[in-house]
Scaffold this motif. Structure first.
Motif, short mmCIF file in Angstrom:
data_model
loop_
_atom_site.label_atom_id
_atom_site.label_comp_id
_atom_site.label_asym_id
_atom_site.label_seq_id
_atom_site.Cartn_x
_atom_site.Cartn_y
_atom_site.Cartn_z
N ALA A 58 -9.92 2.43 14.05
CA ALA A 58 -9.05 3.41 14.71
C ALA A 58 -7.60 2.98 14.75
CB ALA A 58 -9.57 3.65 16.13
N ASN A 59 -7.33 1.66 14.69
CA ASN A 59 -5.95 1.19 14.80
C ASN A 59 -5.28 0.98 13.44
OD1 ASN A 59 -7.43 -1.03 13.99
ND2 ASN A 59 -6.34 -2.47 15.32
N VAL A 60 -5.92 1.46 12.38
CA VAL A 60 -5.36 1.33 11.03
C VAL A 60 -4.83 2.68 10.56
CG1 VAL A 60 -5.83 0.77 8.61
CG2 VAL A 60 -6.88 -0.60 10.44
N ARG A 61 -3.61 2.67 10.00
CA ARG A 61 -3.05 3.87 9.38
C ARG A 61 -2.52 3.50 8.00
NH1 ARG A 61 1.44 6.27 12.55
NH2 ARG A 61 1.66 4.30 13.69
N ALA A 62 -2.83 4.32 7.02
CA ALA A 62 -2.45 4.04 5.64
C ALA A 62 -1.48 5.11 5.13
CB ALA A 62 -3.68 3.97 4.74
N TYR A 63 -0.43 4.68 4.46
CA TYR A 63 0.56 5.59 3.89
C TYR A 63 0.96 5.09 2.51
CZ TYR A 63 1.02 7.12 8.74
OH TYR A 63 0.77 7.58 10.01
N GLN A 64 1.44 6.01 1.70
CA GLN A 64 1.89 5.64 0.35
C GLN A 64 3.23 6.29 0.07
OE1 GLN A 64 -0.30 7.07 -3.17
NE2 GLN A 64 -0.22 4.98 -3.97
N LEU A 65 4.15 5.52 -0.50
CA LEU A 65 5.44 6.05 -0.91
C LEU A 65 5.29 6.78 -2.24
CD1 LEU A 65 7.84 3.08 -0.02
CD2 LEU A 65 7.00 4.94 1.42
N SER A 66 6.22 7.68 -2.52
CA SER A 66 6.09 8.54 -3.70
C SER A 66 6.25 7.77 -5.00
CB SER A 66 7.13 9.66 -3.64
OG SER A 66 8.45 9.14 -3.61
N LYS A 67 6.89 6.60 -4.95
CA LYS A 67 7.03 5.74 -6.12
C LYS A 67 7.31 4.32 -5.63
CE LYS A 67 12.04 6.35 -6.71
NZ LYS A 67 13.13 6.69 -7.65
N ASN A 68 7.50 3.41 -6.55
CA ASN A 68 7.80 2.04 -6.18
C ASN A 68 9.29 1.91 -5.83
OD1 ASN A 68 8.43 -1.02 -7.86
ND2 ASN A 68 7.46 -0.84 -5.87
N TYR A 69 9.57 1.73 -4.54
CA TYR A 69 10.95 1.63 -4.08
C TYR A 69 11.39 0.19 -3.86
CZ TYR A 69 11.02 6.67 -3.16
OH TYR A 69 10.99 8.03 -3.30
N SER A 70 10.49 -0.72 -3.72
CA SER A 70 10.67 -2.15 -3.39
C SER A 70 10.35 -2.38 -1.93
CB SER A 70 12.06 -2.68 -3.74
OG SER A 70 13.00 -2.39 -2.74
N ALA A 71 10.11 -3.64 -1.60
CA ALA A 71 9.56 -4.01 -0.29
C ALA A 71 10.45 -3.59 0.87
CB ALA A 71 9.33 -5.52 -0.24
N HIS A 72 11.76 -3.71 0.72
CA HIS A 72 12.64 -3.41 1.85
C HIS A 72 12.59 -1.93 2.24
CE1 HIS A 72 14.50 -7.26 2.63
NE2 HIS A 72 14.52 -7.47 1.34
N TYR A 73 12.38 -1.06 1.27
CA TYR A 73 12.28 0.36 1.60
C TYR A 73 10.91 0.67 2.21
CZ TYR A 73 16.67 0.74 -0.81
OH TYR A 73 17.99 0.57 -1.16
N SER A 74 9.90 -0.10 1.84
CA SER A 74 8.60 0.02 2.51
C SER A 74 8.74 -0.37 3.98
CB SER A 74 7.57 -0.89 1.84
OG SER A 74 7.17 -0.38 0.59
N ILE A 75 9.58 -1.37 4.25
CA ILE A 75 9.80 -1.80 5.62
C ILE A 75 10.48 -0.69 6.42
CG2 ILE A 75 11.07 -3.41 7.09
CD1 ILE A 75 10.66 -5.52 4.90
N PHE A 76 11.52 -0.09 5.84
CA PHE A 76 12.19 1.03 6.51
C PHE A 76 11.20 2.15 6.82
CE2 PHE A 76 16.24 -0.62 4.60
CZ PHE A 76 16.95 -0.74 5.79
N ALA A 77 10.34 2.47 5.84
CA ALA A 77 9.34 3.52 6.04
C ALA A 77 8.36 3.14 7.15
CB ALA A 77 8.60 3.78 4.74
N GLY A 78 7.92 1.89 7.16
CA GLY A 78 7.00 1.43 8.19
C GLY A 78 7.61 1.50 9.58
N LEU A 79 8.88 1.15 9.70
CA LEU A 79 9.56 1.22 11.00
C LEU A 79 9.65 2.67 11.48
CD1 LEU A 79 12.46 -1.35 10.49
CD2 LEU A 79 10.36 -1.67 11.80
N GLU A 80 9.82 3.58 10.54
CA GLU A 80 9.88 5.00 10.91
C GLU A 80 8.56 5.47 11.52
OE1 GLU A 80 10.04 9.30 8.60
OE2 GLU A 80 11.15 7.61 7.73
N LEU A 81 7.45 4.91 11.03
CA LEU A 81 6.13 5.35 11.47
C LEU A 81 5.57 4.52 12.63
CD1 LEU A 81 4.67 5.74 7.88
CD2 LEU A 81 5.22 7.62 9.43
N ALA A 82 6.18 3.38 12.90
CA ALA A 82 5.64 2.46 13.91
C ALA A 82 5.72 3.07 15.31
CB ALA A 82 6.40 1.14 13.86
#
Length: 308
Positions: A58-82
């Motif tokens: 229940a405490n796991v959420r999975a998301y995927q970016l539309s393409k490979n943006y690099s790790a730092h943009y994954s971090i920005f996306a994760g912070l948006e969803l946190a």
């Protein structure tokens, strides 16, 4: 609650193991958490495995970016969803020991808004260490931020900082760690030892590393533009002095100063070549800033999260 942001990229064989290890450690210390899996455009089974893990816990959420943006943009996306009161992005290869998450969480509970984990020592090979140390020395010397010894690319930040990152920072042509360090808060630098026996091949290609350096440098430093201004002023003074010198020699000096055969061609070629190269180099630096301004005014997103 702590938001764990797992940076996933071709991580099919690591996601489940990473979750199990983190769950064991955090449950042992009774730390409430959510586990966000941010897939950075992988084309293997990474996202499918992340979705299966989401169905099981229940405490796991999975998301995927539309393409490979690099790790730092994954971090920005994760912070948006946190949704947590604090958040930490972590790689999937345990280079940052999972047990240290507990120590940083405790520091946050004591009032630290920003905790920056950094490697106490680097042992990645002579060439890799050489370039990494040179990178951080350049950034520390010529930009407005200061990295700790050994460098850093992760952090644990408070909800207050998360909200600022989400609402005030435009996540394009920059890096998450750079923006965190630029906010003005006093960070707590937490040294750690990399887990021994973890030898994973870096997925940071040379092209990505060069892009990261340029984004980090130009987004945090005005030194290149100031350098161009100072060089222009210096050579303008030199040119003015040369004009006075040559005018004096021409009017009052020895005519033989100019030579007898094709007078002045060597000095002309050298001066023209030097200043042509300097002008093109200066234009290239200015173009880097103008290109970033152009990208900003288009107001396009730095990343896109796919809908489920």
């Amino acid at each position: 609650m702590l938001s764990i942001i797992l940076l996933s990229y071709y991580s099919a064989d690591r996601i489940t193991l990473a979750y199990q290890k983190i769950k064991s450690i955090l449950d042992q210390h009774s730390i409430p958490y959510e586990f966000l899996i941010m897939d950075d455009g992988s084309t293997d089974d990474s996202f499918k495995i992340a979705q299966e893990l989401e169905k099981q816990h229940a405490n796991v959420r999975a998301y995927q970016l539309s393409k490979n943006y690099s790790a730092h943009y994954s971090i920005f996306a994760g912070l948006e969803l946190a949704k947590g009161n604090c958040a930490i992005p972590i790689p999937d290869d345990e280079q940052l020991p999972y047990s240290d998450i507990v120590q940083m969480y405790n520091l946050w509970k004591k009032g630290e808004k920003i905790i920056i984990p950094h490697r106490a020592e680097r042992h990645d090979g002579f060439i890799t260490d050489l370039f990494a140390n040179a990178y951080y020395k350049i950034i520390n010397s010529l930009s407005e931020v200061k990295f700790p010894k050994g460098g850093a690319d992760s952090f644990l930040i408070d909800r207050e900082v998360i909200d600022i990152m989400n609402s005030r920072i435009h996540a394009i042509n920059t890096s998450s760690i750079m923006e965190v360090l630029r906010l003005g808060y006093t960070p707590y630098y937490y040294p750690y030892e990399r887990v021994k026996g973890i030898n994973t091949e870096s997925r940071w290609t040379l092209k990505k590393k060069i892009r990261l350096f340029k984004d980090t440098f130009f987004s945090s430093s005005t030194w290149p533009v100031k350098m161009i201004t100072n060089l222009g002023l210096f050579f303008a003074i030199v040119a003015f002095c040369l004009i006075l010198l040559y005018t004096y020699v021409r009017l009052f000096g020895d005519p033989q100063f100019w030579g007898d055969i094709v007078p002045g061609w060597t000095s002309t070629i050298v001066i023209v070549s030097f200043f042509s190269g300097l002008i093109l180099f200066s234009l290239g630096i200015i173009a880097e800033y103008i290109w970033r301004i152009y990208e900003e005014v288009k107001d396009r997103p730095g990343y896109i999260i796919k809908k489920k």
